[in-house]
Design a protein around this motif. Structure first.
Motif, PDB file in Angstrom:
ATOM      1  N   ARG A  77       0.834  -1.211   0.000  1.00  0.00           N
ATOM      2  CA  ARG A  77       0.000   0.000   0.000  1.00  0.00           C
ATOM      3  C   ARG A  77       0.866   1.256   0.000  1.00  0.00           C
ATOM      4  NH1 ARG A  77      -2.311   3.156  -1.493  1.00  0.00           N
ATOM      5  NH2 ARG A  77      -4.250   4.196  -0.928  1.00  0.00           N
ATOM      6  N   ILE A  78       1.960   1.214   0.758  1.00  0.00           N
ATOM      7  CA  ILE A  78       2.876   2.356   0.823  1.00  0.00           C
ATOM      8  C   ILE A  78       3.507   2.618  -0.541  1.00  0.00           C
ATOM      9  CG2 ILE A  78       5.125   3.076   1.732  1.00  0.00           C
ATOM     10  CD1 ILE A  78       4.270   1.755   4.405  1.00  0.00           C
ATOM     11  N   ASP A  79       4.006   1.560  -1.175  1.00  0.00           N
ATOM     12  CA  ASP A  79       4.650   1.733  -2.485  1.00  0.00           C
ATOM     13  C   ASP A  79       3.659   2.225  -3.532  1.00  0.00           C
ATOM     14  OD1 ASP A  79       6.986   0.921  -1.361  1.00  0.00           O
ATOM     15  OD2 ASP A  79       7.186  -0.936  -2.496  1.00  0.00           O
ATOM     16  N   SER A  80       2.417   1.765  -3.431  1.00  0.00           N
ATOM     17  CA  SER A  80       1.389   2.227  -4.364  1.00  0.00           C
ATOM     18  C   SER A  80       1.130   3.717  -4.193  1.00  0.00           C
ATOM     19  CB  SER A  80       0.095   1.442  -4.143  1.00  0.00           C
ATOM     20  OG  SER A  80      -0.942   1.933  -4.962  1.00  0.00           O
ATOM     21  N   ALA A  81       1.042   4.171  -2.932  1.00  0.00           N
ATOM     22  CA  ALA A  81       0.801   5.594  -2.668  1.00  0.00           C
ATOM     23  C   ALA A  81       1.954   6.454  -3.166  1.00  0.00           C
ATOM     24  CB  ALA A  81       0.587   5.810  -1.167  1.00  0.00           C
ATOM     25  N   ARG A  99      14.019   5.655  -1.745  1.00  0.00           N
ATOM     26  CA  ARG A  99      12.862   4.791  -1.519  1.00  0.00           C
ATOM     27  C   ARG A  99      12.669   4.529  -0.024  1.00  0.00           C
ATOM     28  NH1 ARG A  99      14.632   1.929  -6.071  1.00  0.00           N
ATOM     29  NH2 ARG A  99      15.663   0.343  -4.807  1.00  0.00           N
ATOM     30  N   ALA A 100      13.764   4.278   0.670  1.00  0.00           N
ATOM     31  CA  ALA A 100      13.674   4.003   2.104  1.00  0.00           C
ATOM     32  C   ALA A 100      13.115   5.204   2.862  1.00  0.00           C
ATOM     33  CB  ALA A 100      15.049   3.622   2.652  1.00  0.00           C
ATOM     34  N   ILE A 101      13.593   6.387   2.527  1.00  0.00           N
ATOM     35  CA  ILE A 101      13.121   7.601   3.196  1.00  0.00           C
ATOM     36  C   ILE A 101      11.644   7.847   2.904  1.00  0.00           C
ATOM     37  CG2 ILE A 101      13.357  10.117   3.277  1.00  0.00           C
ATOM     38  CD1 ILE A 101      16.376   9.672   2.667  1.00  0.00           C
ATOM     39  N   LEU A 102      11.252   7.682   1.654  1.00  0.00           N
ATOM     40  CA  LEU A 102       9.851   7.868   1.283  1.00  0.00           C
ATOM     41  C   LEU A 102       8.953   6.859   1.987  1.00  0.00           C
ATOM     42  CD1 LEU A 102      10.210   8.608  -2.538  1.00  0.00           C
ATOM     43  CD2 LEU A 102       9.231  10.153  -0.829  1.00  0.00           C
ATOM     44  N   ARG A 103       9.418   5.639   2.126  1.00  0.00           N
ATOM     45  CA  ARG A 103       8.616   4.620   2.804  1.00  0.00           C
ATOM     46  C   ARG A 103       8.438   4.941   4.284  1.00  0.00           C
ATOM     47  NH1 ARG A 103      11.722  -0.137  -0.571  1.00  0.00           N
ATOM     48  NH2 ARG A 103      10.170  -0.312  -2.262  1.00  0.00           N
ATOM     49  N   VAL A 104       9.492   5.431   4.912  1.00  0.00           N
ATOM     50  CA  VAL A 104       9.382   5.831   6.318  1.00  0.00           C
ATOM     51  C   VAL A 104       8.353   6.947   6.465  1.00  0.00           C
ATOM     52  CG1 VAL A 104      10.586   6.951   8.244  1.00  0.00           C
ATOM     53  CG2 VAL A 104      11.710   5.106   6.982  1.00  0.00           C
ATOM     54  N   GLY A 105       8.471   7.980   5.619  1.00  0.00           N
ATOM     55  CA  GLY A 105       7.541   9.099   5.699  1.00  0.00           C
ATOM     56  C   GLY A 105       6.116   8.706   5.374  1.00  0.00           C
ATOM     57  N   ALA A 106       5.945   7.893   4.326  1.00  0.00           N
ATOM     58  CA  ALA A 106       4.597   7.467   3.939  1.00  0.00           C
ATOM     59  C   ALA A 106       3.950   6.616   5.025  1.00  0.00           C
ATOM     60  CB  ALA A 106       4.654   6.694   2.622  1.00  0.00           C
ATOM     61  N   TRP A 107       4.721   5.760   5.664  1.00  0.00           N
ATOM     62  CA  TRP A 107       4.157   4.955   6.757  1.00  0.00           C
ATOM     63  C   TRP A 107       3.653   5.856   7.884  1.00  0.00           C
ATOM     64  CZ3 TRP A 107       5.651   4.774  11.894  1.00  0.00           C
ATOM     65  CH2 TRP A 107       4.918   3.879  12.677  1.00  0.00           C
ATOM     66  N   LEU A 145       5.567  13.361  -0.466  1.00  0.00           N
ATOM     67  CA  LEU A 145       4.977  13.174   0.859  1.00  0.00           C
ATOM     68  C   LEU A 145       3.891  14.211   1.142  1.00  0.00           C
ATOM     69  CD1 LEU A 145       8.101  12.243   3.029  1.00  0.00           C
ATOM     70  CD2 LEU A 145       6.357  10.735   2.049  1.00  0.00           C
ATOM     71  N   ASP A 146       4.048  15.412   0.590  1.00  0.00           N
ATOM     72  CA  ASP A 146       3.027  16.440   0.782  1.00  0.00           C
ATOM     73  C   ASP A 146       1.715  16.018   0.114  1.00  0.00           C
ATOM     74  OD1 ASP A 146       2.393  19.177   1.738  1.00  0.00           O
ATOM     75  OD2 ASP A 146       2.059  19.544  -0.387  1.00  0.00           O
ATOM     76  N   GLN A 147       1.811  15.415  -1.056  1.00  0.00           N
ATOM     77  CA  GLN A 147       0.604  14.945  -1.740  1.00  0.00           C
ATOM     78  C   GLN A 147      -0.025  13.750  -1.020  1.00  0.00           C
ATOM     79  OE1 GLN A 147       0.783  15.013  -6.232  1.00  0.00           O
ATOM     80  NE2 GLN A 147       2.924  15.477  -5.828  1.00  0.00           N
ATOM     81  N   ILE A 148       0.801  12.866  -0.505  1.00  0.00           N
ATOM     82  CA  ILE A 148       0.277  11.734   0.259  1.00  0.00           C
ATOM     83  C   ILE A 148      -0.429  12.232   1.517  1.00  0.00           C
ATOM     84  CG2 ILE A 148       0.933   9.714   1.643  1.00  0.00           C
ATOM     85  CD1 ILE A 148       3.123   9.162  -0.406  1.00  0.00           C
ATOM     86  N   ALA A 149       0.150  13.244   2.152  1.00  0.00           N
ATOM     87  CA  ALA A 149      -0.465  13.800   3.362  1.00  0.00           C
ATOM     88  C   ALA A 149      -1.860  14.338   3.065  1.00  0.00           C
ATOM     89  CB  ALA A 149       0.422  14.909   3.934  1.00  0.00           C
ATOM     90  N   GLY A 150      -2.033  14.907   1.870  1.00  0.00           N
ATOM     91  CA  GLY A 150      -3.336  15.448   1.512  1.00  0.00           C
ATOM     92  C   GLY A 150      -4.412  14.386   1.381  1.00  0.00           C
ATOM     93  N   LEU A 151      -4.001  13.142   1.144  1.00  0.00           N
ATOM     94  CA  LEU A 151      -4.949  12.045   0.996  1.00  0.00           C
ATOM     95  C   LEU A 151      -5.016  11.152   2.235  1.00  0.00           C
ATOM     96  CD1 LEU A 151      -3.988  10.896  -2.615  1.00  0.00           C
ATOM     97  CD2 LEU A 151      -6.007  12.214  -1.969  1.00  0.00           C
ATOM     98  N   ALA A 152      -4.113  11.377   3.181  1.00  0.00           N
ATOM     99  CA  ALA A 152      -3.965  10.461   4.314  1.00  0.00           C
ATOM    100  C   ALA A 152      -5.269  10.257   5.085  1.00  0.00           C
ATOM    101  CB  ALA A 152      -2.869  10.956   5.255  1.00  0.00           C
TER     102      ALA A 152
END
Length: 223
Positions: A77-81, A99-107, A145-152
């Motif tokens: 789900r994280i990688d998809s987002a 990728r590792a940093i983005l996964r930490v932030g997205a989680w 991450l800003d865009q993911i936050a908008g959908l979180a």
């Protein structure tokens, strides 16, 4: 100058706070696990045990372990987002450390049960990128991450609804209950309505996120 003060000056990450160091440690473990083709959770737990008895092994804090376990549990789900918001990029083609940093932030944005402000999570990820990745990566880490936050909020609500439905189904199965054809039909219609509503909310949020500027804002980076 005391020995402890000297140690703090020698460790530039100490000034960023314990939470920052935990995020950095988690990203490092995720990176190592990927390039060595290891299970990230097993690696983190092993390093945590070693760190408890050997000071030469870097500490794996409970928060760092929680991040690694969370990323592993929700990896798909994280990688998809992340992929949905990598404008012009493919997740598998960006640097492994990014990728590792983005996964930490997205989680943290999508699955963490803590109430850390989204802007703090994003700012910490950008700081982390500056420390262990390329400076040119900072802009797109912030933007994704800003865009993911908008959908979180919408994603969490949709997944909570799915979880509730799953619990109800499991409870009914455990009790051996059976529903009439009409009742089953009503439940099925309710599920479809709920799913359609969730999809509509996600589409609306995605359109709104595209119209908003991608700025995380400044928060206390020592969180």
């Amino acid at each position: 100058m005391s020995e402890s003060e000297t140690g703090r000056q020698a460790d530039p990450f100490h000034r960023r706070g314990a939470r920052f160091r935990s995020r950095r440690r988690a990203a490092s473990l995720l990176f190592e696990a990927e390039i060595r083709n290891l299970d990230a959770t097993e690696l983190a737990r092993e390093r945590q045990e070693l760190g408890a008895v050997n000071e030469d092994v870097g500490e794996v804090s409970p928060f760092a372990l929680t991040i690694v376990e969370g990323v592993s549990a929700h990896r798909e789900r994280i990688d998809s987002a992340i992929s949905d918001h990598l404008d012009g990029w493919v997740l598998e083609r960006i640097p492994s450390v990014d990728r590792a940093i983005l996964r930490v932030g997205a989680w943290e944005l999508l699955f963490s049960e803590e109430d850390t402000p989204d802007s703090t999570v994003i700012d910490q990820a950008v700081l982390l990128t500056a420390d262990i990745a390329a400076e040119k990566s900072m802009a797109y880490v912030n933007a994704v991450l800003d865009q993911i936050a908008g959908l979180a909020g919408h994603i969490k609500a949709a997944e909570a609804a799915v979880s509730v439905l799953g619990d109800l189904d499991a409870g009914a199965a455990a009790k051996g209950e059976s529903y009439s054809e009409d009742a089953g039909s009503a439940v099925g219609e309710g599920d479809m309505i709920a799913e359609a509503s969730a999809d509509a909310e996600l589409d609306e949020a995605a359109e709104a996120a595209e119209d908003e500027p991608g700025s995380a804002g400044a928060e206390d980076a020592a969180n």
